[in-house]
Design a protein around this motif. Structure first.
Motif, PDB file in Angstrom:
ATOM      1  N   GLY A 159       0.804  -1.210   0.000  1.00 14.49           N
ATOM      2  CA  GLY A 159       0.000   0.000   0.000  1.00 14.49           C
ATOM      3  C   GLY A 159       0.839   1.262   0.000  1.00 14.49           C
ATOM      4  O   GLY A 159       2.072   1.224   0.038  1.00 14.49           O
ATOM      5  N   THR A 160       0.149   2.393  -0.028  1.00 20.87           N
ATOM      6  CA  THR A 160       0.797   3.701  -0.049  1.00 20.87           C
ATOM      7  C   THR A 160       0.370   4.497   1.174  1.00 20.87           C
ATOM      8  O   THR A 160      -0.824   4.582   1.465  1.00 20.87           O
ATOM      9  N   PRO A 161       1.312   5.093   1.913  1.00 22.10           N
ATOM     10  CA  PRO A 161       0.908   5.950   3.036  1.00 22.10           C
ATOM     11  C   PRO A 161       0.043   7.102   2.541  1.00 22.10           C
ATOM     12  O   PRO A 161       0.360   7.757   1.550  1.00 22.10           O
ATOM     13  N   ALA A 162      -1.085   7.312   3.210  1.00 24.24           N
ATOM     14  CA  ALA A 162      -1.998   8.384   2.814  1.00 24.24           C
ATOM     15  C   ALA A 162      -1.379   9.740   3.113  1.00 24.24           C
ATOM     16  O   ALA A 162      -0.653   9.916   4.088  1.00 24.24           O
ATOM     17  N   GLN A 163      -1.671  10.706   2.261  1.00 28.03           N
ATOM     18  CA  GLN A 163      -1.201  12.065   2.448  1.00 28.03           C
ATOM     19  C   GLN A 163      -2.385  12.948   2.868  1.00 28.03           C
ATOM     20  O   GLN A 163      -3.508  12.733   2.459  1.00 28.03           O
ATOM     21  N   GLY A 164      -2.139  13.945   3.678  1.00 24.46           N
ATOM     22  CA  GLY A 164      -3.197  14.871   4.065  1.00 24.46           C
ATOM     23  C   GLY A 164      -4.058  14.309   5.172  1.00 24.46           C
ATOM     24  O   GLY A 164      -3.577  13.564   6.023  1.00 24.46           O
ATOM     25  N   PRO A 165      -5.358  14.626   5.170  1.00 24.64           N
ATOM     26  CA  PRO A 165      -6.233  14.202   6.266  1.00 24.64           C
ATOM     27  C   PRO A 165      -6.281  12.682   6.354  1.00 24.64           C
ATOM     28  O   PRO A 165      -6.403  11.986   5.346  1.00 24.64           O
ATOM     29  N   LEU A 166      -6.169  12.159   7.549  1.00 22.39           N
ATOM     30  CA  LEU A 166      -6.234  10.721   7.730  1.00 22.39           C
ATOM     31  C   LEU A 166      -6.635  10.401   9.157  1.00 22.39           C
ATOM     32  O   LEU A 166      -6.569  11.243  10.047  1.00 22.39           O
ATOM     33  N   LEU A 167      -7.067   9.159   9.346  1.00 22.31           N
ATOM     34  CA  LEU A 167      -7.358   8.671  10.680  1.00 22.31           C
ATOM     35  C   LEU A 167      -6.081   8.135  11.299  1.00 22.31           C
ATOM     36  O   LEU A 167      -5.247   7.545  10.612  1.00 22.31           O
ATOM     37  N   ALA A 168      -5.966   8.296  12.594  1.00 25.76           N
ATOM     38  CA  ALA A 168      -4.770   7.833  13.274  1.00 25.76           C
ATOM     39  C   ALA A 168      -4.565   6.338  13.095  1.00 25.76           C
ATOM     40  O   ALA A 168      -3.430   5.866  13.043  1.00 25.76           O
ATOM     41  N   ASP A 169      -5.683   5.564  12.992  1.00 27.87           N
ATOM     42  CA  ASP A 169      -5.543   4.121  12.840  1.00 27.87           C
ATOM     43  C   ASP A 169      -5.832   3.656  11.410  1.00 27.87           C
ATOM     44  O   ASP A 169      -5.995   2.464  11.167  1.00 27.87           O
ATOM     45  N   ALA A 170      -5.910   4.570  10.442  1.00 26.45           N
ATOM     46  CA  ALA A 170      -6.126   4.200   9.037  1.00 26.45           C
ATOM     47  C   ALA A 170      -5.275   5.099   8.146  1.00 26.45           C
ATOM     48  O   ALA A 170      -5.793   5.945   7.419  1.00 26.45           O
ATOM     49  N   PRO A 171      -3.959   4.911   8.193  1.00 27.58           N
ATOM     50  CA  PRO A 171      -3.073   5.832   7.475  1.00 27.58           C
ATOM     51  C   PRO A 171      -2.636   5.351   6.093  1.00 27.58           C
ATOM     52  O   PRO A 171      -1.708   5.904   5.523  1.00 27.58           O
ATOM     53  N   TRP A 172      -3.313   4.314   5.533  1.00 24.90           N
ATOM     54  CA  TRP A 172      -2.855   3.732   4.280  1.00 24.90           C
ATOM     55  C   TRP A 172      -3.903   3.836   3.184  1.00 24.90           C
ATOM     56  O   TRP A 172      -5.104   3.832   3.456  1.00 24.90           O
ATOM     57  N   LEU A 173      -3.439   3.882   1.953  1.00 19.16           N
ATOM     58  CA  LEU A 173      -4.277   3.668   0.776  1.00 19.16           C
ATOM     59  C   LEU A 173      -4.086   2.224   0.324  1.00 19.16           C
ATOM     60  O   LEU A 173      -2.975   1.683   0.380  1.00 19.16           O
ATOM     61  N   PHE A 174      -5.164   1.598  -0.137  1.00 21.81           N
ATOM     62  CA  PHE A 174      -5.077   0.200  -0.566  1.00 21.81           C
ATOM     63  C   PHE A 174      -4.126   0.086  -1.755  1.00 21.81           C
ATOM     64  O   PHE A 174      -4.047   0.994  -2.593  1.00 21.81           O
ATOM     65  N   PRO A 175      -3.397  -1.019  -1.870  1.00 24.57           N
ATOM     66  CA  PRO A 175      -2.442  -1.175  -2.980  1.00 24.57           C
ATOM     67  C   PRO A 175      -3.107  -1.080  -4.350  1.00 24.57           C
ATOM     68  O   PRO A 175      -4.237  -1.526  -4.547  1.00 24.57           O
ATOM     69  N   THR A 176      -2.404  -0.514  -5.301  1.00 21.34           N
ATOM     70  CA  THR A 176      -2.855  -0.525  -6.688  1.00 21.34           C
ATOM     71  C   THR A 176      -2.614  -1.922  -7.265  1.00 21.34           C
ATOM     72  O   THR A 176      -1.816  -2.702  -6.734  1.00 21.34           O
TER      73      THR A 176
END
Length: 307
Positions: A159-176
């Motif tokens: 996956g990719t670390p999310a940029q900008g607003p995020l939840l403390a326990d959900a900091p990822w984007l699902f893998p492409t």
């Protein structure tokens, strides 16, 4: 729940024909949430997401008095709120008319009773068909909990670390698809053949062989293409059809939980072929029949079972 603040925010009101059983929908999503990407907390569904090149955070809660869901988009994706609204309506199955389903099953003593007990039950959708198929492949022959754990590992590997607003326990984007196809999945917790099936599917999507998230799904073609891939069987195809492609008549009839539920109720229907024939009476809403059968077991067990 801590939200790391951002500047861009949009709020959508998503109306639906009542009733909508929000608590059971959250139970379904919560039991299958992807660690690091999704969470369900205090009656609110959260996830990080990517939409046409924009990233952001989604939070959805219910306003039962007004028969609508309130969806809040944080980050760059909020600038595409109008375009995202249709995707959200599909994710939460908001276009379905419960009265039509109730009418279809009214004469069935079993389904009629189940609908009376949970009249607002919907078929939870999927933000991404690719994500859903990944989870179904991972979930082959393992529990819902185990599948959730392994998918969480996949997110951290590819996956990719999310940029900008995020939840403390959900900091990822699902893998492409490209990232997952090329990731090192050694010791991920799956047999080698299942890893090969997973990465083979990801490569097929990356190469455009399977347009899993087509805006207008060609159901016969997609069913045929998905079933042709190694390691993918009829259950995965039908489960994807009911949740990602919004086929209200999809029937994941080889599901062991469904088969056992039907056989307990009607012992003369032991074989898949017998149950498939019996399911003809539930057309054109067999996906909803499946949800109600799964839900009956989940209610009795107090846990997320089925799917």
């Amino acid at each position: 729940m801590k939200i790391i603040s951002g500047q861009a925010v949009a709020e959508l009101e998503l109306f639906y024909p009542p009733p909508l059983d929000w608590q059971r929908m959250l139970r379904f999503f919560g039991g299958r949430s992807t660690a690091g990407v999704e969470s369900v907390v205090d009656g609110v569904y959260h996830r990080t997401l990517r939409w046409q090149g924009s990233e952001g955070l989604l939070s959805v809660r219910q306003d039962p008095a007004r028969h609508c869901l309130i969806a809040t988009l944080h980050g760059e994706v909020s600038r595409q709120a109008d375009a995202v609204s249709g995707k959200l309506a599909s994710l939460f199955d908001l276009a379905t008319e419960p009265a039509l389903i109730q009418q279809c099953f009214a004469s069935d003593p079993w389904l009629g009773q189940l609908i009376a007990q949970a009249p607002g039950l919907r078929v939870p959708g999927a933000w991404s068909g690719f994500e859903l198929v990944v989870r179904t492949i991972v979930g082959q022959q393992v529990s819902v909990k185990a599948a959730t754990t392994i998918v969480g590992r996949l997110v951290q590997r590819a996956g990719t670390p999310a940029q900008g607003p995020l939840l403390a326990d959900a900091p990822w984007l699902f893998p492409t698809p490209e990232a997952l196809a090329g990731a090192n999945l050694d010791r991920i917790g799956m047999p080698g053949k299942r890893v090969a099936a997973l990465q083979g599917f990801a490569q097929a999507v990356a190469d455009g062989v399977v347009d899993i998230d087509a805006a207008t799904p060609d159901l016969p073609t997609l069913r045929r293409q998905l079933l042709a891939l190694p390691g993918i069987g009829p259950w995965t195809v039908e489960y994807t059809a009911m949740r990602a492609w919004r086929d209200a008549d999809a029937w994941p009839g080889t599901d062991l939980v469904l088969m056992q539920a039907i056989a307990r109720r009607q012992p003369e229907l032991l074989k898949h072929a017998q149950q498939l024939k019996h399911s003809e009476a539930w057309r054109p809403w067999r996906a909803y029949a499946a949800m109600h059968l799964w839900n009956e077991i989940a209610d009795a067990a107090g846990a997320a079972r089925g799917g």
